[in-house]
Write a protein that holds these residues in place. Structure first.
Motif, PDB file in Angstrom:
ATOM      1  N   SER A  89       0.818  -1.221   0.000  1.00 10.11           N
ATOM      2  CA  SER A  89       0.000   0.000   0.000  1.00 10.11           C
ATOM      3  C   SER A  89       0.851   1.271   0.000  1.00 10.11           C
ATOM      4  O   SER A  89       0.301   2.361   0.039  1.00 10.11           O
ATOM      5  CB  SER A  89      -0.940  -0.006   1.201  1.00 10.11           C
ATOM      6  OG  SER A  89      -0.199  -0.102   2.394  1.00 10.11           O
ATOM      7  N   THR A  90       2.175   1.126  -0.040  1.00 13.42           N
ATOM      8  CA  THR A  90       3.044   2.302  -0.068  1.00 13.42           C
ATOM      9  C   THR A  90       4.112   2.135  -1.147  1.00 13.42           C
ATOM     10  O   THR A  90       4.444   1.013  -1.552  1.00 13.42           O
ATOM     11  CB  THR A  90       3.751   2.519   1.288  1.00 13.42           C
ATOM     12  OG1 THR A  90       4.655   1.434   1.518  1.00 13.42           O
ATOM     13  CG2 THR A  90       2.762   2.643   2.434  1.00 13.42           C
ATOM     14  N   GLU A  93       7.029  -0.056  -0.079  1.00 13.96           N
ATOM     15  CA  GLU A  93       6.796  -1.501  -0.211  1.00 13.96           C
ATOM     16  C   GLU A  93       7.005  -1.956  -1.653  1.00 13.96           C
ATOM     17  O   GLU A  93       7.558  -3.027  -1.890  1.00 13.96           O
ATOM     18  CB  GLU A  93       5.388  -1.854   0.259  1.00 13.96           C
ATOM     19  CG  GLU A  93       5.194  -1.725   1.754  1.00 13.96           C
ATOM     20  CD  GLU A  93       3.750  -1.919   2.174  1.00 13.96           C
ATOM     21  OE1 GLU A  93       3.506  -2.819   3.001  1.00 13.96           O
ATOM     22  OE2 GLU A  93       2.876  -1.174   1.680  1.00 13.96           O
ATOM     23  N   TYR A 111       2.922   4.986  -8.355  1.00 15.00           N
ATOM     24  CA  TYR A 111       1.623   5.366  -7.802  1.00 15.00           C
ATOM     25  C   TYR A 111       0.470   4.788  -8.612  1.00 15.00           C
ATOM     26  O   TYR A 111      -0.571   4.428  -8.059  1.00 15.00           O
ATOM     27  CB  TYR A 111       1.532   6.884  -7.633  1.00 15.00           C
ATOM     28  CG  TYR A 111       2.393   7.352  -6.479  1.00 15.00           C
ATOM     29  CD1 TYR A 111       2.049   7.055  -5.167  1.00 15.00           C
ATOM     30  CD2 TYR A 111       3.604   8.008  -6.706  1.00 15.00           C
ATOM     31  CE1 TYR A 111       2.861   7.426  -4.100  1.00 15.00           C
ATOM     32  CE2 TYR A 111       4.415   8.396  -5.642  1.00 15.00           C
ATOM     33  CZ  TYR A 111       4.032   8.105  -4.343  1.00 15.00           C
ATOM     34  OH  TYR A 111       4.841   8.465  -3.292  1.00 15.00           O
TER      35      TYR A 111
END
Length: 152
Positions: A89-90, A93, A111
């Protein structure tokens, strides 16, 4: 038995869960008997662990669509499987999963990839929302009880 080609195929957590569940149920594979008690324990523990992971909500169709959606990013098969298993989720990661991500992906692509992955992530917000509704109901019941008690 001799292993001819180790690591010939990478499995998603969904595939592992399905295989182990089939073994437990005695479908396709021979169900572990008493002489294989350790295997039965490992199978049980692995299934128990995986049932609490996002793979529980996956299906072959979801996996196939996920693989198509991440195709434009030119990821290796192992990177795709890791993304599917972990649902990062980042951006950090993603960088940990995708080898040499700084050279292979732009910031915008990272993104975009997070948005694609987000479409497949089981909604934690829904689960939290359900919990909040239950808490509100509990609060209402407590308030109602106070009103009833205050009227007596």
């Amino acid at each position: 038995m001799e292993i001819i080609k180790d690591n010939a195929a990478m499995l998603t957590n969904y595939e592992v869960l399905t295989l182990l569940s089939d073994i437990q149920a005695g479908r396709g594979q021979k169900k572990p008997d008493k002489s294989l008690q350790q295997l039965a324990t490992i199978t049980y523990e692995a299934v128990k662990y995986l049932e609490d992971k996002p793979c529980k909500t996956q299906s072959p169709e979801i996996i196939e669509q996920f693989m198509k959606d991440v195709q434009p990013y030119k990821l290796t098969k192992s990177e795709k499987v890791q993304l599917l298993n972990q649902y990062p989720s980042t951006a950090v990661e993603i960088q940990l999963i995708v080898e040499e991500s700084e050279e292979r992906l732009t910031e915008d692509q990272i993104y975009e990839l997070l948005e694609v992955i987000g479409k497949y992530r089981p909604s934690e917000a829904l689960e939290e929302g359900e919990g909040e509704e239950e808490e509100e109901e509990d609060d209402m019941e407590e308030g109602e009880e106070e009103e009833i008690t205050g009227q007596e």
